[in-house]
Design an enzyme around this catalytic site. Structure first.
Site, PDB file in Angstrom:
ATOM      1  N   GLY A  11       0.816  -1.200   0.000  1.00 14.28           N
ATOM      2  CA  GLY A  11       0.000   0.000   0.000  1.00 14.28           C
ATOM      3  C   GLY A  11       0.852   1.253   0.000  1.00 14.28           C
ATOM      4  O   GLY A  11       0.338   2.363   0.154  1.00 14.28           O
ATOM      5  N   LYS A  15       6.398   3.274  -3.379  1.00 15.92           N
ATOM      6  CA  LYS A  15       6.772   2.072  -4.122  1.00 15.92           C
ATOM      7  C   LYS A  15       5.923   1.918  -5.376  1.00 15.92           C
ATOM      8  O   LYS A  15       6.423   1.550  -6.442  1.00 15.92           O
ATOM      9  CB  LYS A  15       6.617   0.830  -3.240  1.00 15.92           C
ATOM     10  CG  LYS A  15       7.659   0.717  -2.141  1.00 15.92           C
ATOM     11  CD  LYS A  15       7.469  -0.567  -1.350  1.00 15.92           C
ATOM     12  CE  LYS A  15       8.487  -0.690  -0.227  1.00 15.92           C
ATOM     13  NZ  LYS A  15       8.331  -1.952   0.535  1.00 15.92           N
ATOM     14  N   ASP A  71      10.080  -6.522  -0.482  1.00 16.93           N
ATOM     15  CA  ASP A  71      10.379  -6.308   0.929  1.00 16.93           C
ATOM     16  C   ASP A  71      11.759  -5.705   0.970  1.00 16.93           C
ATOM     17  O   ASP A  71      12.720  -6.258   0.407  1.00 16.93           O
ATOM     18  CB  ASP A  71      10.308  -7.591   1.752  1.00 16.93           C
ATOM     19  CG  ASP A  71      10.082  -7.254   3.232  1.00 16.93           C
ATOM     20  OD1 ASP A  71       9.078  -6.579   3.529  1.00 16.93           O
ATOM     21  OD2 ASP A  71      10.900  -7.649   4.069  1.00 16.93           O
ATOM     22  N   PHE A 156      11.384   8.692  -0.454  1.00 19.12           N
ATOM     23  CA  PHE A 156      10.559   8.400   0.715  1.00 19.12           C
ATOM     24  C   PHE A 156      11.385   7.551   1.665  1.00 19.12           C
ATOM     25  O   PHE A 156      12.527   7.214   1.387  1.00 19.12           O
ATOM     26  CB  PHE A 156       9.252   7.692   0.311  1.00 19.12           C
ATOM     27  CG  PHE A 156       9.442   6.358  -0.370  1.00 19.12           C
ATOM     28  CD1 PHE A 156       9.390   5.182   0.356  1.00 19.12           C
ATOM     29  CD2 PHE A 156       9.674   6.279  -1.734  1.00 19.12           C
ATOM     30  CE1 PHE A 156       9.566   3.946  -0.254  1.00 19.12           C
ATOM     31  CE2 PHE A 156       9.845   5.058  -2.360  1.00 19.12           C
ATOM     32  CZ  PHE A 156       9.793   3.893  -1.621  1.00 19.12           C
TER      33      PHE A 156
END
Length: 203
Positions: A11, A15, A71, A156
């Site tokens: 979410g 990304k 990940d 980010f």
């Protein structure tokens, strides 16, 4: 394997934006898992690979589509590899880039320059379907150092603190094109695309 549509098992809007930029030239559209009512799974794995697999399987199972999971995290040598797999929640819940960065700076407050080496890791998992027994898995790292104060407005996560000596810039000061070419995620994506193309050639 080729597909025109993938579900991204995340979410994270940062990304999603990066994967869209990386995959759009290949004619692959990425949709976030929220479009299919998928919520974040509990990341109970002990490694980036385990957690990426957990996320991809859940997104694929609920969407019925091939799933791409990322990940990733930051590994700081002076902190014995922390924050590692806990990077997104380093400062606890709710997730906050600002609080994570503040905790990282506090943890390294006594650590001088030259002893703040770190690297980003990215593991990508691509599943053709939820029960795929041979997922494509790639991993890449991005070497840098942790600054003593944030620099830059882009990116980010820990990007404003992640200094790249060879670029004389923080990750947050790079353009989107530069970051996609140099970063752990950008190079992992390039490796994944190469693996996908190799799989096609073998068929």
């Amino acid at each position: 394997m080729t597909t025109a549509l993938l579900v991204l098992a995340s979410g994270n809007t940062g990304k999603l934006r990066e994967f869209h930029q990386l995959l759009a030239p290949l004619g692959i559209k990425v949709r976030p898992q929220a479009d299919f009512g998928v919520i974040d799974v509990e990341e109970t794995g002990l490694t980036f690979v385990e957690n990426a697999l957990l996320k991809a399987r859940e997104a694929s199972r609920l969407s019925g589509l091939p799933a791409l999971a990322d990940d990733s995290g930051l590994e700081v040598d002076a902190l014995n590899g922390a924050p590692g797999i806990h990077s997104a929640r380093y400062a606890g819940e709710p997730k906050s880039d600002e609080r994570n960065n503040a905790r990282l700076l506090a943890s390294l407050a006594e650590m001088p320059e030259g002893h703040r080496k770190a690297r980003y890791w990215c593991v990508l998992v691509l599943l053709r379907h939820a029960e795929d027994p041979v997922p494509l898995i790639v991993q890449r790292s991005w070497e840098g150092e942790i600054l003593q104060a944030a620099r830059g407005e882009g990116g980010f996560g820990y990007d404003p603190l992640f200094w790249l000596p060879d670029q004389a810039a923080s990750a947050a000061e790079l353009t989107a094109d530069q970051k996609n070419r140099l970063s752990h995620r950008g190079r992992a994506m390039q490796a994944l695309v190469a693996a996908m193309n190799a799989g096609q050639e073998q068929r």
